[in-house]
Write a protein that holds these residues in place. Structure first.
Motif, PDB file in Angstrom:
ATOM      1  N   ALA A   6       0.826  -1.160  -0.147  1.00  0.00           N
ATOM      2  CA  ALA A   6      -0.045  -0.077  -0.152  1.00  0.00           C
ATOM      3  C   ALA A   6       0.985   1.337  -0.241  1.00  0.00           C
ATOM      4  O   ALA A   6       0.632   2.309  -0.571  1.00  0.00           O
ATOM      5  CB  ALA A   6      -0.984   0.065   1.329  1.00  0.00           C
ATOM      6  N   GLU A   7       1.926   1.211   0.790  1.00  0.00           N
ATOM      7  CA  GLU A   7       2.933   2.228   0.736  1.00  0.00           C
ATOM      8  C   GLU A   7       3.297   2.750  -0.636  1.00  0.00           C
ATOM      9  O   GLU A   7       3.768   3.780  -0.801  1.00  0.00           O
ATOM     10  CB  GLU A   7       4.124   2.214   1.749  1.00  0.00           C
ATOM     11  N   ASP A   8       3.486   1.785  -1.539  1.00  0.00           N
ATOM     12  CA  ASP A   8       3.771   2.027  -2.940  1.00  0.00           C
ATOM     13  C   ASP A   8       2.759   3.178  -3.684  1.00  0.00           C
ATOM     14  O   ASP A   8       3.197   3.751  -4.723  1.00  0.00           O
ATOM     15  CB  ASP A   8       4.152   0.971  -3.650  1.00  0.00           C
ATOM     16  N   THR A  80     -13.488   6.569   9.595  1.00  0.00           N
ATOM     17  CA  THR A  80     -12.973   6.113  10.857  1.00  0.00           C
ATOM     18  C   THR A  80     -11.944   7.185  11.538  1.00  0.00           C
ATOM     19  O   THR A  80     -11.245   7.675  10.699  1.00  0.00           O
ATOM     20  CB  THR A  80     -12.242   4.563  11.129  1.00  0.00           C
ATOM     21  N   ARG A  81     -12.251   7.388  13.022  1.00  0.00           N
ATOM     22  CA  ARG A  81     -11.281   8.565  13.311  1.00  0.00           C
ATOM     23  C   ARG A  81      -9.962   7.811  13.347  1.00  0.00           C
ATOM     24  O   ARG A  81      -9.018   8.504  13.219  1.00  0.00           O
ATOM     25  CB  ARG A  81     -11.759   8.869  14.821  1.00  0.00           C
ATOM     26  N   SER A  82      -9.716   6.633  13.614  1.00  0.00           N
ATOM     27  CA  SER A  82      -8.408   5.938  13.759  1.00  0.00           C
ATOM     28  C   SER A  82      -7.954   5.469  12.481  1.00  0.00           C
ATOM     29  O   SER A  82      -8.893   5.156  11.596  1.00  0.00           O
ATOM     30  CB  SER A  82      -8.378   4.638  14.569  1.00  0.00           C
ATOM     31  N   HIS A  83      -6.634   5.443  11.954  1.00  0.00           N
ATOM     32  CA  HIS A  83      -6.261   4.967  10.809  1.00  0.00           C
ATOM     33  C   HIS A  83      -6.636   3.567  10.459  1.00  0.00           C
ATOM     34  O   HIS A  83      -5.861   2.708  11.521  1.00  0.00           O
ATOM     35  CB  HIS A  83      -4.586   5.436  10.805  1.00  0.00           C
ATOM     36  N   LEU A  85      -6.601   1.075   7.107  1.00  0.00           N
ATOM     37  CA  LEU A  85      -6.426   1.001   5.775  1.00  0.00           C
ATOM     38  C   LEU A  85      -7.473   0.548   4.916  1.00  0.00           C
ATOM     39  O   LEU A  85      -8.005   1.281   3.805  1.00  0.00           O
ATOM     40  CB  LEU A  85      -5.044   0.293   5.395  1.00  0.00           C
ATOM     41  N   LYS A  86      -8.103  -0.456   5.208  1.00  0.00           N
ATOM     42  CA  LYS A  86      -9.114  -1.275   4.386  1.00  0.00           C
ATOM     43  C   LYS A  86     -10.274  -1.641   5.514  1.00  0.00           C
ATOM     44  O   LYS A  86     -10.138  -1.877   6.594  1.00  0.00           O
ATOM     45  CB  LYS A  86      -8.550  -2.497   3.614  1.00  0.00           C
ATOM     46  N   ILE A  87     -11.366  -1.894   4.959  1.00  0.00           N
ATOM     47  CA  ILE A  87     -12.589  -2.242   5.794  1.00  0.00           C
ATOM     48  C   ILE A  87     -12.438  -3.436   6.830  1.00  0.00           C
ATOM     49  O   ILE A  87     -12.818  -3.534   7.727  1.00  0.00           O
ATOM     50  CB  ILE A  87     -13.753  -2.451   4.974  1.00  0.00           C
ATOM     51  N   GLU A  88     -11.376  -4.350   6.200  1.00  0.00           N
ATOM     52  CA  GLU A  88     -11.196  -5.391   7.030  1.00  0.00           C
ATOM     53  C   GLU A  88     -10.395  -5.382   8.280  1.00  0.00           C
ATOM     54  O   GLU A  88     -10.366  -6.332   9.180  1.00  0.00           O
ATOM     55  CB  GLU A  88     -10.435  -6.603   6.087  1.00  0.00           C
ATOM     56  N   HIS A  89      -9.737  -3.862   8.368  1.00  0.00           N
ATOM     57  CA  HIS A  89      -9.038  -3.864   9.411  1.00  0.00           C
ATOM     58  C   HIS A  89      -9.737  -2.834  10.495  1.00  0.00           C
ATOM     59  O   HIS A  89      -9.338  -2.361  11.567  1.00  0.00           O
ATOM     60  CB  HIS A  89      -7.663  -2.854   8.631  1.00  0.00           C
ATOM     61  N   PRO A 133      -5.592   6.404   1.917  1.00  0.00           N
ATOM     62  CA  PRO A 133      -5.407   5.159   2.387  1.00  0.00           C
ATOM     63  C   PRO A 133      -5.977   5.068   3.848  1.00  0.00           C
ATOM     64  O   PRO A 133      -5.240   4.614   4.621  1.00  0.00           O
ATOM     65  CB  PRO A 133      -3.806   5.028   2.451  1.00  0.00           C
ATOM     66  N   HIS A 134      -7.069   5.378   4.019  1.00  0.00           N
ATOM     67  CA  HIS A 134      -7.977   5.410   5.122  1.00  0.00           C
ATOM     68  C   HIS A 134      -9.335   5.008   4.885  1.00  0.00           C
ATOM     69  O   HIS A 134     -10.040   5.722   4.053  1.00  0.00           O
ATOM     70  CB  HIS A 134      -7.660   6.622   5.576  1.00  0.00           C
TER      71      HIS A 134
END
Length: 195
Positions: A6-8, A80-83, A85-89, A133-134
């Motif tokens: 994802a960072e790429d 979400t307020r917290s970071h 990356l994807k819905i699974e997280h 990416p959030h």
């Protein structure tokens, strides 16, 4: 050939995390209807971040603000307020809070712009058109006359012609959405007390 991460695909700093830090929730936990209403700010200094953020909700786990490049008037982002990356997280408590707020926000946007049809879109990863990416959901009103576009995917995935958000119009629009959120919260509170 190495796998990409994802960072790429994404910038180092997450703009939504910056918004979350700039606009903290006035409460740490919701326990009654007054707490719910306190999550809807009366006035927002949109220029505390760059680009401007037209915030309509600042709950303990969820934020909502106007998209800076809206597809249609009222295009709202719910995150979400917290970071994450994807819905699974997204852990269960945050998912529940998003599930609570999405219908209220969708109705508030619908009432504000006078459009009863809308999409709620959520993308996961760069190949799925996730730009920030959030985890975030788009509430996109669908007026009767849609903009002329060349990319027909606008109809299904929320892509197509987008213009920059006008700050003066956005301030008025966000204020009206906040008013409609409070109205819907009052309505729900009255209905629960009548049960």
């Amino acid at each position: 050939m190495s796998a990409t991460t994802a960072e790429d695909h994404y910038p180092v700093d997450c703009p939504f995390c910056g918004i979350a830090q700039t606009y903290p929730s006035p409460i740490s936990q919701i326990s009654n209807s007054d707490d719910l209403k306190s999550c809807v700010p009366d006035v927002v200094d949109a220029e505390k971040v760059s680009p401007s953020c037209h915030l309509v909700l600042s709950a303990p786990e969820v934020l909502a603000f106007l998209d800076i490049m809206p597809m249609t008037m009222g295009h709202l982002l719910v995150t979400t307020r917290s970071h994450r990356l994807k819905i699974e997280h997204v852990p269960g408590n945050e998912a529940s809070d998003i599930g609570f707020w999405l219908p209220i926000l969708a109705k508030a946007v619908s009432q504000t712009v006078g459009v009863t049809d809308y999409n709620i879109v959520q993308n996961n990863g760069p190949r799925a058109a996730q730009v920030v990416p959030h985890v975030h959901f788009h509430i996109i009103p669908r007026p009767e006359s849609v903009p002329t576009i060349q990319n027909k995917s606008w109809t299904m995935f929320g892509r197509g012609k987008r213009d920059d958000l006008d700050d003066d119009e956005a301030a008025n629009l966000a204020a009206e959405i906040r008013r409609q959120i409070r109205k819907e919260l009052d309505h729900r509170s009255r209905n629960q007390s009548n049960l």
